[in-house]
Every structure is written in structure tokens, then in C-alpha cells.
Design a protein around this motif. Structure first.
Motif, PDB file in Angstrom:
ATOM      1  N   HIS A 179      38.434   1.305  26.155  1.00  0.00           N
ATOM      2  CA  HIS A 179      37.203   0.775  25.395  1.00  0.00           C
ATOM      3  C   HIS A 179      36.987  -0.659  25.668  1.00  0.00           C
ATOM      4  CE1 HIS A 179      36.413   4.768  24.084  1.00  0.00           C
ATOM      5  NE2 HIS A 179      37.789   5.038  24.116  1.00  0.00           N
ATOM      6  N   TYR A 180      37.888  -1.229  26.540  1.00  0.00           N
ATOM      7  CA  TYR A 180      37.759  -2.796  26.536  1.00  0.00           C
ATOM      8  C   TYR A 180      36.487  -3.243  26.825  1.00  0.00           C
ATOM      9  CZ  TYR A 180      39.316  -7.499  27.936  1.00  0.00           C
ATOM     10  OH  TYR A 180      39.714  -8.905  27.970  1.00  0.00           O
ATOM     11  N   SER A 181      35.678  -2.827  27.434  1.00  0.00           N
ATOM     12  CA  SER A 181      34.285  -3.358  27.731  1.00  0.00           C
ATOM     13  C   SER A 181      33.567  -3.090  26.547  1.00  0.00           C
ATOM     14  CB  SER A 181      33.404  -2.799  28.972  1.00  0.00           C
ATOM     15  OG  SER A 181      33.247  -1.419  28.681  1.00  0.00           O
ATOM     16  N   ASP A 182      33.721  -1.987  25.639  1.00  0.00           N
ATOM     17  CA  ASP A 182      32.859  -1.977  24.538  1.00  0.00           C
ATOM     18  C   ASP A 182      33.432  -2.912  23.654  1.00  0.00           C
ATOM     19  OD1 ASP A 182      31.861   0.524  25.386  1.00  0.00           O
ATOM     20  OD2 ASP A 182      33.450   1.664  24.938  1.00  0.00           O
ATOM     21  N   LEU A 183      34.754  -3.186  23.493  1.00  0.00           N
ATOM     22  CA  LEU A 183      35.295  -4.170  22.534  1.00  0.00           C
ATOM     23  C   LEU A 183      34.766  -5.625  23.039  1.00  0.00           C
ATOM     24  CD1 LEU A 183      38.737  -2.640  22.250  1.00  0.00           C
ATOM     25  CD2 LEU A 183      36.857  -2.668  20.523  1.00  0.00           C
ATOM     26  N   THR A 184      34.549  -5.816  23.996  1.00  0.00           N
ATOM     27  CA  THR A 184      34.033  -7.242  24.534  1.00  0.00           C
ATOM     28  C   THR A 184      32.830  -7.293  24.313  1.00  0.00           C
ATOM     29  OG1 THR A 184      34.113  -6.716  26.969  1.00  0.00           O
ATOM     30  CG2 THR A 184      36.051  -7.962  26.183  1.00  0.00           C
ATOM     31  N   GLN A 185      31.899  -6.218  24.696  1.00  0.00           N
ATOM     32  CA  GLN A 185      30.439  -6.292  24.325  1.00  0.00           C
ATOM     33  C   GLN A 185      30.273  -6.706  22.671  1.00  0.00           C
ATOM     34  OE1 GLN A 185      28.572  -2.706  25.638  1.00  0.00           O
ATOM     35  NE2 GLN A 185      28.896  -3.375  27.805  1.00  0.00           N
ATOM     36  N   LEU A 186      31.350  -6.263  21.865  1.00  0.00           N
ATOM     37  CA  LEU A 186      31.144  -6.494  20.293  1.00  0.00           C
ATOM     38  C   LEU A 186      31.484  -7.770  20.061  1.00  0.00           C
ATOM     39  CD1 LEU A 186      32.368  -2.924  18.894  1.00  0.00           C
ATOM     40  CD2 LEU A 186      30.111  -4.132  18.871  1.00  0.00           C
ATOM     41  N   GLY A 187      32.165  -8.671  21.072  1.00  0.00           N
ATOM     42  CA  GLY A 187      32.370  -9.962  21.029  1.00  0.00           C
ATOM     43  C   GLY A 187      34.033 -10.269  20.652  1.00  0.00           C
ATOM     44  N   ARG A 232      53.499  -1.286  13.335  1.00  0.00           N
ATOM     45  CA  ARG A 232      52.361  -1.055  14.122  1.00  0.00           C
ATOM     46  C   ARG A 232      51.119  -1.718  13.094  1.00  0.00           C
ATOM     47  NH1 ARG A 232      51.852   1.626  18.556  1.00  0.00           N
ATOM     48  NH2 ARG A 232      53.333   2.983  17.976  1.00  0.00           N
ATOM     49  N   THR A 233      50.489  -2.720  13.455  1.00  0.00           N
ATOM     50  CA  THR A 233      49.301  -3.432  12.672  1.00  0.00           C
ATOM     51  C   THR A 233      48.483  -3.956  13.563  1.00  0.00           C
ATOM     52  OG1 THR A 233      50.985  -3.875  11.036  1.00  0.00           O
ATOM     53  CG2 THR A 233      49.015  -4.808  10.530  1.00  0.00           C
ATOM     54  N   THR A 234      47.215  -3.789  13.136  1.00  0.00           N
ATOM     55  CA  THR A 234      46.112  -4.561  13.828  1.00  0.00           C
ATOM     56  C   THR A 234      45.340  -5.414  12.961  1.00  0.00           C
ATOM     57  OG1 THR A 234      45.748  -2.836  15.578  1.00  0.00           O
ATOM     58  CG2 THR A 234      43.825  -4.462  15.396  1.00  0.00           C
ATOM     59  N   PHE A 235      45.277  -6.779  13.478  1.00  0.00           N
ATOM     60  CA  PHE A 235      44.278  -7.649  12.633  1.00  0.00           C
ATOM     61  C   PHE A 235      43.077  -7.966  13.445  1.00  0.00           C
ATOM     62  CE2 PHE A 235      48.498  -8.162  11.449  1.00  0.00           C
ATOM     63  CZ  PHE A 235      48.610  -8.855  10.106  1.00  0.00           C
ATOM     64  N   LEU A 236      41.818  -8.014  12.833  1.00  0.00           N
ATOM     65  CA  LEU A 236      40.549  -8.185  13.409  1.00  0.00           C
ATOM     66  C   LEU A 236      40.427  -9.794  12.957  1.00  0.00           C
ATOM     67  CD1 LEU A 236      38.381  -5.174  12.756  1.00  0.00           C
ATOM     68  CD2 LEU A 236      39.924  -5.740  14.593  1.00  0.00           C
ATOM     69  N   ILE A 237      40.152 -10.767  13.728  1.00  0.00           N
ATOM     70  CA  ILE A 237      40.080 -11.943  13.514  1.00  0.00           C
ATOM     71  C   ILE A 237      38.801 -12.626  13.839  1.00  0.00           C
ATOM     72  CG2 ILE A 237      41.200 -14.369  13.912  1.00  0.00           C
ATOM     73  CD1 ILE A 237      43.153 -12.270  13.042  1.00  0.00           C
ATOM     74  N   ASP A 238      38.132 -13.379  12.723  1.00  0.00           N
ATOM     75  CA  ASP A 238      36.901 -13.896  12.991  1.00  0.00           C
ATOM     76  C   ASP A 238      36.903 -15.001  13.898  1.00  0.00           C
ATOM     77  OD1 ASP A 238      37.530 -16.183  11.442  1.00  0.00           O
ATOM     78  OD2 ASP A 238      36.317 -15.527   9.638  1.00  0.00           O
ATOM     79  N   GLU A 267      39.782 -10.916   9.256  1.00  0.00           N
ATOM     80  CA  GLU A 267      38.588 -10.243   8.638  1.00  0.00           C
ATOM     81  C   GLU A 267      38.774  -8.952   8.144  1.00  0.00           C
ATOM     82  OE1 GLU A 267      35.258 -10.863  11.043  1.00  0.00           O
ATOM     83  OE2 GLU A 267      35.936  -9.437  12.449  1.00  0.00           O
ATOM     84  N   SER A 268      39.713  -8.377   8.632  1.00  0.00           N
ATOM     85  CA  SER A 268      40.019  -6.952   8.592  1.00  0.00           C
ATOM     86  C   SER A 268      41.679  -6.501   9.062  1.00  0.00           C
ATOM     87  CB  SER A 268      39.001  -5.953   9.154  1.00  0.00           C
ATOM     88  OG  SER A 268      39.146  -4.815   8.781  1.00  0.00           O
ATOM     89  N   ALA A 309      38.382   3.414  19.227  1.00  0.00           N
ATOM     90  CA  ALA A 309      37.264   3.949  18.541  1.00  0.00           C
ATOM     91  C   ALA A 309      37.416   3.437  16.999  1.00  0.00           C
ATOM     92  CB  ALA A 309      37.356   5.567  18.622  1.00  0.00           C
ATOM     93  N   GLN A 310      38.426   3.490  16.325  1.00  0.00           N
ATOM     94  CA  GLN A 310      38.669   3.172  15.012  1.00  0.00           C
ATOM     95  C   GLN A 310      38.194   1.844  14.626  1.00  0.00           C
ATOM     96  OE1 GLN A 310      43.009   3.952  14.658  1.00  0.00           O
ATOM     97  NE2 GLN A 310      42.471   4.990  12.807  1.00  0.00           N
ATOM     98  N   ILE A 311      38.449   0.877  15.623  1.00  0.00           N
ATOM     99  CA  ILE A 311      38.054  -0.435  15.662  1.00  0.00           C
ATOM    100  C   ILE A 311      36.616  -0.584  15.870  1.00  0.00           C
ATOM    101  CG2 ILE A 311      37.988  -2.872  16.579  1.00  0.00           C
ATOM    102  CD1 ILE A 311      41.029  -2.003  17.498  1.00  0.00           C
ATOM    103  N   ILE A 312      36.070   0.325  16.802  1.00  0.00           N
ATOM    104  CA  ILE A 312      34.538  -0.006  16.990  1.00  0.00           C
ATOM    105  C   ILE A 312      33.915   0.566  15.607  1.00  0.00           C
ATOM    106  CG2 ILE A 312      32.809   1.065  18.243  1.00  0.00           C
ATOM    107  CD1 ILE A 312      34.590   1.107  20.702  1.00  0.00           C
ATOM    108  N   LYS A 313      34.330   1.686  15.165  1.00  0.00           N
ATOM    109  CA  LYS A 313      33.606   2.301  13.919  1.00  0.00           C
ATOM    110  C   LYS A 313      33.759   1.211  12.810  1.00  0.00           C
ATOM    111  CE  LYS A 313      33.780   6.328  10.788  1.00  0.00           C
ATOM    112  NZ  LYS A 313      34.572   7.482  10.516  1.00  0.00           N
ATOM    113  N   ARG A 314      34.963   0.690  12.455  1.00  0.00           N
ATOM    114  CA  ARG A 314      34.995  -0.187  11.477  1.00  0.00           C
ATOM    115  C   ARG A 314      34.070  -1.425  11.597  1.00  0.00           C
ATOM    116  NH1 ARG A 314      40.648  -2.199   8.779  1.00  0.00           N
ATOM    117  NH2 ARG A 314      40.626   0.103   8.225  1.00  0.00           N
ATOM    118  N   VAL A 315      33.942  -2.030  12.931  1.00  0.00           N
ATOM    119  CA  VAL A 315      33.109  -3.271  13.166  1.00  0.00           C
ATOM    120  C   VAL A 315      31.511  -2.700  12.968  1.00  0.00           C
ATOM    121  CG1 VAL A 315      32.491  -4.713  15.052  1.00  0.00           C
ATOM    122  CG2 VAL A 315      34.824  -4.388  14.744  1.00  0.00           C
ATOM    123  N   ASN A 316      31.317  -1.731  13.529  1.00  0.00           N
ATOM    124  CA  ASN A 316      30.074  -1.069  13.420  1.00  0.00           C
ATOM    125  C   ASN A 316      29.339  -0.541  11.934  1.00  0.00           C
ATOM    126  OD1 ASN A 316      29.326  -1.915  15.783  1.00  0.00           O
ATOM    127  ND2 ASN A 316      29.746   0.072  16.918  1.00  0.00           N
ATOM    128  N   GLY A 317      30.466  -0.506  10.980  1.00  0.00           N
ATOM    129  CA  GLY A 317      30.115   0.056   9.684  1.00  0.00           C
ATOM    130  C   GLY A 317      30.081   1.357   9.715  1.00  0.00           C
TER     131      GLY A 317
END
Length: 153
Positions: free
Chosen positions: A53-61, A118-124, A130-131, A145-153
Motif C-alpha cells: 500500500h506504499y503508493s496509497d500512503l505516499t498519495q496521502l503525503g 511493535r508501535t507506529t507513530f504518525l508524524i506531522d 500526531e497519532s 489499511a489501519q493507517i489509511i482508515k485512521r488518516v481518512n477518518g
């Protein structure tokens, strides 16, 4: 590390022996994910989910950066074996791992061990957390998919 906290400037050394700095990502968002060990089933599933899902994630910035205590050489083999398109930090001294608070007690099948959580940080774009996905929240095969769902609300 908590929501709103800023990342340290020096994140570590990547699979090519290059220093990774927070300032390199100024103005961009980052998925900074910590995983226990290269080439293990859960860690491979998580990395491949992010790869697929790399291209989906990069499209989200977002840029993706993985971190474990494995060596540069181990990371090179992991990237080659699974065609990972993102950087992996070799935090063999656990400097970033400890700074982010992701080293600690784990309970696996009733056995208590100490290791990387195992931990993931979303950085602004300003280098601030930020999450956070905590160990119990992460489903390795579906993590992107979990990340994309959280980012997209």
C-alpha cells in the motif's frame, strides 16, 4: 513519546549506512513504525502490508520509515528479500527505540520477556507525533489499511 511531542533530530542510520534526520522530512508526514525483528512472520507481514500500500500512503503525503534493533546488513537482506521501497533504521544501540519509549515488557503466550514493542507513530509535517498505534492495536497483515482508515477518518 506522546501526541504532540517532537521527534529527536537524529533518528539513526539506515540500511545504506546513511544518517536519517528529522529535518530531511520537514514539510512531509512520516509513518515511523517500530518492529521487533527482520524476517520474522509478523514483521514480514507488517512490512509487506506497508509495501503493498506504499503508493496509497505516499498519495496521502506520508513517507514510511521502519525501525528495529537489527543491523544494517540484516536490513539490506530484508529489503532485498521483500522488495521494500522504504528506509529501515538500524537502531542497534536502541537510542531511538528508548527515546520513543518502545522497549519494554512483553507478554507472549504467558511468557514475560523484554523487547521492542511493535508501535507506529504518525508524524506531522513539523516532526511532531500526531497519532500512535500501540502494540495491541496493530494487525500486521492489515496495518497499512489501519493507517489509511485512521488518516481518512
Amino acid at each position: 513519546m506522546n501526541i504532540g511531542d517532537k521527534l529527536p533530530e537524529v533518528l539513526g542510520i539506515d540500511q545504506n549506512g546513511q544518517e536519517v534526520r528529522t529535518s530531511e522530512y520537514a514539510g512531509r508526514k512520516v509513518i515511523l513504525y517500530f518492529y521487533p525483528k527482520d524476517q520474522t512472520p509478523g514483521c514480514t507481514a507488517e512490512a509487506c502490508s506497508l509495501r503493498d500500500h506504499y503508493s496509497d500512503l505516499t498519495q496521502l503525503g506520508y513517507e514510511v520509515i521502519g525501525v528495529s534493533a537489527d543491523s544494517v546488513e540484516s536490513h539490506q537482506k530484508f529489503i532485498e528479500a521483500h522488495q521494500l521501497p522504504f528506509r529501515l533504521i538500524a537502531d542497534t544501540e536502541k537510542t531511538l527505540i528508548n527515546a520513543m519509549g518502545v522497549w519494554g515488557e512483553k507478554n507472549r503466550y504467558g511468557k514475560i520477556t523484554i523487547g521492542l514493542l511493535r508501535t507506529t507513530f504518525l508524524i506531522d509535517e513539523e516532526g511532531k507525533v500526531e497519532s500512535i498505534f500501540t502494540p495491541g492495536q496493530i494487525r500486521t497483515k492489515e496495518h497499512a489499511a489501519q493507517i489509511i482508515k485512521r488518516v481518512n477518518g
